[in-house]
Design an enzyme around this catalytic site. Structure first.
Site, PDB file in Angstrom:
ATOM      1  N   HIS A 271       0.827  -1.223   0.000  1.00 22.40           N
ATOM      2  CA  HIS A 271       0.000   0.000   0.000  1.00 22.40           C
ATOM      3  C   HIS A 271       0.851   1.259   0.000  1.00 22.40           C
ATOM      4  CE1 HIS A 271       0.185   0.995   4.378  1.00 22.40           C
ATOM      5  NE2 HIS A 271       0.175  -0.304   4.579  1.00 22.40           N
ATOM      6  N   ASP A 283       6.197   0.975   6.456  1.00 20.06           N
ATOM      7  CA  ASP A 283       4.745   0.784   6.319  1.00 20.06           C
ATOM      8  C   ASP A 283       4.194   1.844   5.401  1.00 20.06           C
ATOM      9  OD1 ASP A 283       2.191  -0.082   6.644  1.00 20.06           O
ATOM     10  OD2 ASP A 283       1.961   0.608   8.704  1.00 20.06           O
ATOM     11  N   GLU A 317      -4.926   2.073   2.703  1.00 21.08           N
ATOM     12  CA  GLU A 317      -4.967   0.922   3.612  1.00 21.08           C
ATOM     13  C   GLU A 317      -5.155   1.383   5.054  1.00 21.08           C
ATOM     14  OE1 GLU A 317      -3.696  -2.027   6.510  1.00 21.08           O
ATOM     15  OE2 GLU A 317      -2.699  -0.128   6.137  1.00 21.08           O
ATOM     16  N   GLU A 318      -4.462   2.487   5.411  1.00 25.23           N
ATOM     17  CA  GLU A 318      -4.344   2.815   6.839  1.00 25.23           C
ATOM     18  C   GLU A 318      -5.646   3.265   7.478  1.00 25.23           C
ATOM     19  OE1 GLU A 318      -2.006   1.950   8.567  1.00 25.23           O
ATOM     20  OE2 GLU A 318      -0.143   1.984   7.438  1.00 25.23           O
ATOM     21  N   ASP A 345       3.179  -6.344   3.462  1.00 22.37           N
ATOM     22  CA  ASP A 345       2.847  -5.242   4.381  1.00 22.37           C
ATOM     23  C   ASP A 345       3.265  -5.578   5.812  1.00 22.37           C
ATOM     24  OD1 ASP A 345       1.880  -2.847   5.367  1.00 22.37           O
ATOM     25  OD2 ASP A 345      -0.209  -3.509   5.432  1.00 22.37           O
ATOM     26  N   HIS A 416       4.081   3.239  12.510  1.00 21.38           N
ATOM     27  CA  HIS A 416       3.199   4.405  12.681  1.00 21.38           C
ATOM     28  C   HIS A 416       3.834   5.504  13.541  1.00 21.38           C
ATOM     29  CE1 HIS A 416      -0.651   1.770  11.906  1.00 21.38           C
ATOM     30  NE2 HIS A 416       0.210   1.722  10.913  1.00 21.38           N
TER      31      HIS A 416
HETATM   32 ZN   LIG Z   1       0.705  -1.233   6.330  1.00 22.24          ZN
END
Ligand SMILES: [Zn+2]
Length: 453
Positions: A271, A283, A317-318, A345, A416
């Site tokens: 993603h 990510d 995606e997030e 991922d 994140h």
């Molecule tokens: Zn991800």
């Protein structure tokens, strides 16, 4: 080019002395070439660094994500991929704005925080309230009578992502049920260096939407220690977070069209969107690049497989999963022609193999292919295969799903956070991830008999 492979019968499961099925022998030489090409330089890492250094993080609805989409299209065309295009997806547009949290009583302590994705904001002057610390939902329920007008701090130690992220996702609505005015959660990740971790929350319907933010583990413990001394601890939370109308975004698609059965498709994917902190390197910029590498490397070596290999760089995606849903809807008629979908991922650290979901027959074939990855230590086939973006299509199309599995020991330290930057990724490990994706996609697209679902 690889010679056409002639097989006696579909049921041929004759095994070599090492236990691998005999049909694999035809793929040992091309697999070795693909691995060698993927690992001979740092192309994948350099491409990721270009994305993260020149564009940065890529939240849904942001100009940076738009730029990343345009960049990927240009670069895929430069690689000579076929049928490069975007597919429109409407995505939620959440904006963080400026934000802060501080203890204002009994002493002033600024807190390391990040608002949770999709959270509402606070009034302009913030919300100041006494903090109640709990260590789980049972304790939250036990304190229900004392939560009205309070800020709840869910200070739950990280165990694993699936378990602990439930507090981030559900904490706000669980506390709002009892009149809490805001929620703080201990960051979802092992203790690091005072890093808050963001991530999406889910508001339950019928409950007031209250602002929610993550604190670093150290700051959650600081607030807890203060309350343990028997003092009323007051925190002021200020967040400008808000959601604007849906914005136009897109999945990016490129292909290496199959030379014999181009309508049969193997998807490799990651993603392209990320959170709005750090650079979205692990990510999931890295997953995008190693998926894309599969096509670039096959093309470069002139190994065009029987079936089409399609790379999809998902949007959103997030905080919504709209890219994966849109693909399912836009490609519904074509899903029966999908052989398998792979998502990367989990970071691009040292590859271990693939997670798999599908029939036993398909699993055996995939496990056979994975033996070709022994030279890079990526032969494991484990339960999994449930990437967030591929799952809608995998379910509806009843096809096998695969996920690239890697050494996850460092992933959640930076997940994140502001620290999700390309320097955390080892170029040689990332190259081996690209090799694993390339070999798996190549053999799935080339094997004489289509993989069963
Ligand atoms: Zn991800």
């Amino acid at each position: 080019m690889v010679a056409l492979v002639l097989l006696a019968s579909p049921g041929t499961m004759r095994a070599d002395s090492d236990g691998a099925p005999a049909w694999l022998d035809n793929y040992r030489a091309p697999a070795a070439r693909l691995i060698s090409e993927a690992t001979r330089d740092h192309f994948a890492w350099n491409r990721l660094a270009e994305l993260t250094d020149t564009i940065g993080n890529r939240l849904s609805g942001s100009p940076q994500l738009d730029r990343a989409i345009a960049w990927a299209v240009t670069e895929m065309k430069r690689d000579g991929l076929d049928n490069v295009h975007t597919e429109k997806v409407m995505v939620p547009k959440w904006i963080r704005g400026s934000e802060s949290a501080e203890v204002v009583s009994p002493s002033r302590q600024p807190l390391a925080m990040l608002g949770l994705g999709d959270s509402v904001g606070t009034p302009r002057d913030g919300i100041a309230a006494v903090v109640v610390v709990v260590h789980g939902f049972d304790e939250l329920e036990a304190h229900a009578a004392g939560l009205r007008g309070r800020i709840v701090l869910l200070n739950v130690a990280f165990t694993n992502y699936a378990e602990t992220s439930a507090y981030r996702r559900a904490g706000a609505s669980r506390a709002a049920r009892y009149g809490a005015v805001a929620v703080l959660v201990r960051s979802i990740g092992p203790d690091g260096l005072r890093l808050p971790h963001t991530g999406a929350l889910d508001y339950a319907s019928g409950v007031p939407r209250i602002p929610a933010a993550a604190l670093s583990g150290e700051d959650a413990d600081l607030v807890e220690r203060m309350t343990m001394r028997g003092e009323k601890v007051v925190v002021r939370l200020k967040m400008e977070a808000h959601t604007e109308p849906d914005a136009e975004s897109a999945n990016v698609i490129g292909e290496l069209r199959g030379r014999e059965q181009p309508d049969e498709i193997v998807v490799v994917s990651g993603h392209l969107d990320s959170w709005d902190v750090g650079a979205g390197a692990t990510d999931d910029g890295g997953g995008c690049v190693v998926s894309w590498e599969a096509l670039r490397i096959m093309k470069k070596l002139g190994l065009r497989p029987r079936r089409t290999v399609r790379v999809v760089l998902w949007t959103n995606e997030e905080n919504g999963g709209r890219g994966g849903l849109a693909y399912r809807d836009q490609h519904r008629a074509e899903l029966p022609k999908h052989v398998a979908m792979i998502e990367a991922d989990n970071g691009v650290f040292r590859p271990l193999g693939f997670g798999f979901a599908g029939s036993d027959t398909a699993r055996q074939a995939v496990a056979g292919i994975a033996t070709l990855l022994a030279p890079i230590g990526a032969s494991a086939i484990v339960a999994g295969g449930d990437g967030a973006d591929i799952t809608p299509s995998v379910r509806e199309g009843h096809m096998p799903g695969l996920s690239l599995e890697v050494d996850g020991s460092r992933y959640f330290l930076i997940h994140h956070t502001q620290a999700d930057t390309v320097d955390k990724i080892d170029p040689a490990e990332m190259a081996r991830c690209a090799a694993a994706m390339t070999v798996m996609a190549y053999v799935l697209a080339e094997m004489p008999l289509r993989l069963g679902s």
